[in-house]
Design a protein around this motif. Sequence first.
Motif, mmCIF file in Angstrom:
data_model
loop_
_atom_site.group_PDB
_atom_site.id
_atom_site.type_symbol
_atom_site.label_atom_id
_atom_site.label_comp_id
_atom_site.label_asym_id
_atom_site.label_seq_id
_atom_site.Cartn_x
_atom_site.Cartn_y
_atom_site.Cartn_z
ATOM 1 N N GLU A 243 0.829 -1.203 0.000
ATOM 2 C CA GLU A 243 0.000 0.000 0.000
ATOM 3 C C GLU A 243 0.867 1.258 0.000
ATOM 4 O OE1 GLU A 243 -4.003 -1.637 2.321
ATOM 5 O OE2 GLU A 243 -2.398 -0.684 3.468
ATOM 6 N N TRP A 289 -5.763 -4.467 -4.001
ATOM 7 C CA TRP A 289 -4.955 -3.409 -3.369
ATOM 8 C C TRP A 289 -5.627 -2.041 -3.497
ATOM 9 C CZ3 TRP A 289 -0.129 -5.371 -6.445
ATOM 10 C CH2 TRP A 289 0.356 -6.546 -5.856
ATOM 11 N N SER A 292 -8.606 -1.783 -1.224
ATOM 12 C CA SER A 292 -8.199 -1.563 0.170
ATOM 13 C C SER A 292 -7.859 -0.095 0.410
ATOM 14 C CB SER A 292 -6.983 -2.442 0.502
ATOM 15 O OG SER A 292 -6.494 -2.136 1.789
ATOM 16 N N GLU A 295 -11.021 1.918 0.577
ATOM 17 C CA GLU A 295 -11.689 1.773 1.869
ATOM 18 C C GLU A 295 -11.007 2.616 2.944
ATOM 19 O OE1 GLU A 295 -11.559 -2.418 2.405
ATOM 20 O OE2 GLU A 295 -13.295 -2.817 1.121
#
Length: 735
Positions: A243, A289, A292, A295
């Motif tokens: 990330e 990815w 995520s 979010e």
Amino acid sequence: MEIGLLLSFIGLFLSVMLSLLAFYRKRKELYNYYSVIWKSSRKLSPKEILGERPCEDFYMKRNVDELVLNRIESKQNILIIGQPLSGKTRAVYNAFKNAAKKYYVLIPRSVPMPVFQIPTDYFFRKNKVIFIDDLQHYIEKQDNYHLLFRQAQLKNLPIIAACHSGKEFTKVKNKLTEQNLNIDILFGSGVAEVEKISADTGKQVAEKLGMKWDSIKFNGTIGSIFMRLSEMERRFDTGDIIEKTILRVLRNLYLSGIYDDNNIMRTDWIKKAAARHELSAKEFEWAGWLKSLEEKEFLKVLPGAKIWAEDAYLEHVVKPEAEAPLLDIFHTAIETFKDDPEVLQLVGETIYDYALDDPQFLEFMNLAISAFSRELELLSGTDKINQLKKVKYSLGQAYFNLSQSLDTLENSRLAITYFNELLVHVTRDADPYEYARIKMKLGDAYRFLSFVDDIGTNCRNAISSYNEALEIFTIETNPLDLAITYNNLGSACGLLAESGDPVENCKRSLEAFSEARKVRDKTGYPPNDAFTKFNTANTFMYLSGFEEKEKNLLEAIKLYNEYLNSEAIRKSARNRGGTLNNMGYAYMLLAGAVNRKENLLKALEIFDEALKIRNKEQMPIDYTETMCNIGETYKYLSEVEDEEMNLLRAKDALDEALTLPEIEKHPMTYSTIRYTLGSVILDLAAISGGKRDGVNIDSGMKQLTEAADAAKGYSEAHYTMIVEEIEKRKAQHGG
């Protein structure tokens, strides 16, 4: 008969339907370039103005709000500047919602438009307004941005714009100037900066929103409270290595200008840049990815394999693994996308913008040129005309800017080459305004080339280019372009005077400047004619060498003083330094007519002021020119008092002027230095009997010969004057 009527009705119906279909297709196409087309301000949703950012019910009024409302209601342009998260866009949304009148709003996207047009309002509604959010992005991405400002002015459509302050605002001003647009003219007194709020005010806002102050990373902006920078920092710090890598990639893409409308990035760009960090995976892994990160509110996944990233997080939250200079980030971007001409254009434009306002001008500009050159290499032989036009214009502009600091001869010629190549794609009949604009650029490049090569030919080429532009520009539609072109034409005629017919060419120069002032008197454009005064002063100074010396020099000095006291010069140290240098030279020449000693000392005093700006490190060519003028002034002062001491001062100044190797590429200045130094050495040799080291008749004559060689082929008038001096000196010294 009935069948005939039926067929006529069917034909009419089909004609109407086809027209409607064409209308809706055209309108649908325009939505690629405008997110909102003449929509009522009362029906605008927060997302249509604010994009993906949140819109809280709470709004804190500030001083800027009243100005925004007043400017909108009086149909005047307004530019709101401030740092990211300062609430610029929200202030506009709030103004639309609270205005007494209903407005019909047009919002352009920050994307290229091959053929620029402002959508027609078929209902002929009043109170229309254009809103440009993130003006710095719009100007970067929309090649024809200058046409929006010009057409809006002709159609009497007010523009509301929001722009980042600081370096981004400076870039906007530079880009507008390149298109003969002046931010002071466009927005006048309607430039408003959103002020920072105090910590106490910030705490009160947080309390009203039910937020804990110690959880907020406050930076003086209202948005830093809403956007929860501290929480986003925590999420970044606790994210996994993948990330963090993706977010760092997004940050570098953003810094390199690799994004579409309002920070929208394509996933294939992200994947390609991530591959340099050894991050590659299958589609479903990438989807996971990005989901995520969505979010965690760092980005939003959009249709069409794109994502939107919040620039405030990229600037303030995402931390690089190791700090790297921008030049390194740009180098990496060029290498990563070396086979993608579209991205190379984006990166090149970003680097070019940085170059215009950075101490590392040469490094940035040369890097921008490398990106554009690689792009042109990839596009050569293709039918991508719009991209070819864009990259050739970019190369012309880049080389023209570079020519003012380095290798003037070579870089001016390259600028001319690319502008001429651009005219292969832009014809006078098909696009007269764009054609005239390029002719202006060519005129500027030829005029600058005349400083170092064949002054007569290049000035005549510049004059021809300007005259062709003047055939197209009109006082009704292009008053500012018209005034600037007349001003530049006057400068070119003034330079041509140094090649021959000095009185005639000086008078042509003054006529052109007079035409520029007439445009201003009739239209108010440009509102400040200070630069025309500066150029007019230069012409009067040169004309003084041929007629009414004292009168013309006093007029020149008067105009230089007016320019020095103008608002325009306060914004440019370089212009101030150049004006002081020229005014000092005017006093030096005036000494040949009246008050010899007094005016020579006044000249030296002014040259000293000029050197406080024109220093050797930052402005070496300007510094050398002023040192040459100081040497010449001391030479004349030696004829009034302290002959030997002042000749030695003159020699020191001229020797210093010759320490810059680059000056040899500026034939007029170089020739003048050698000529004056030769005369000084010969005068010193006469005093000392040739007993000083390096001060003898042979060395003096050698300097004069080198001066003649430098002037030959550049300025016949200057060359002839030096040859006559050589013959006179030979006669004096029996040789």
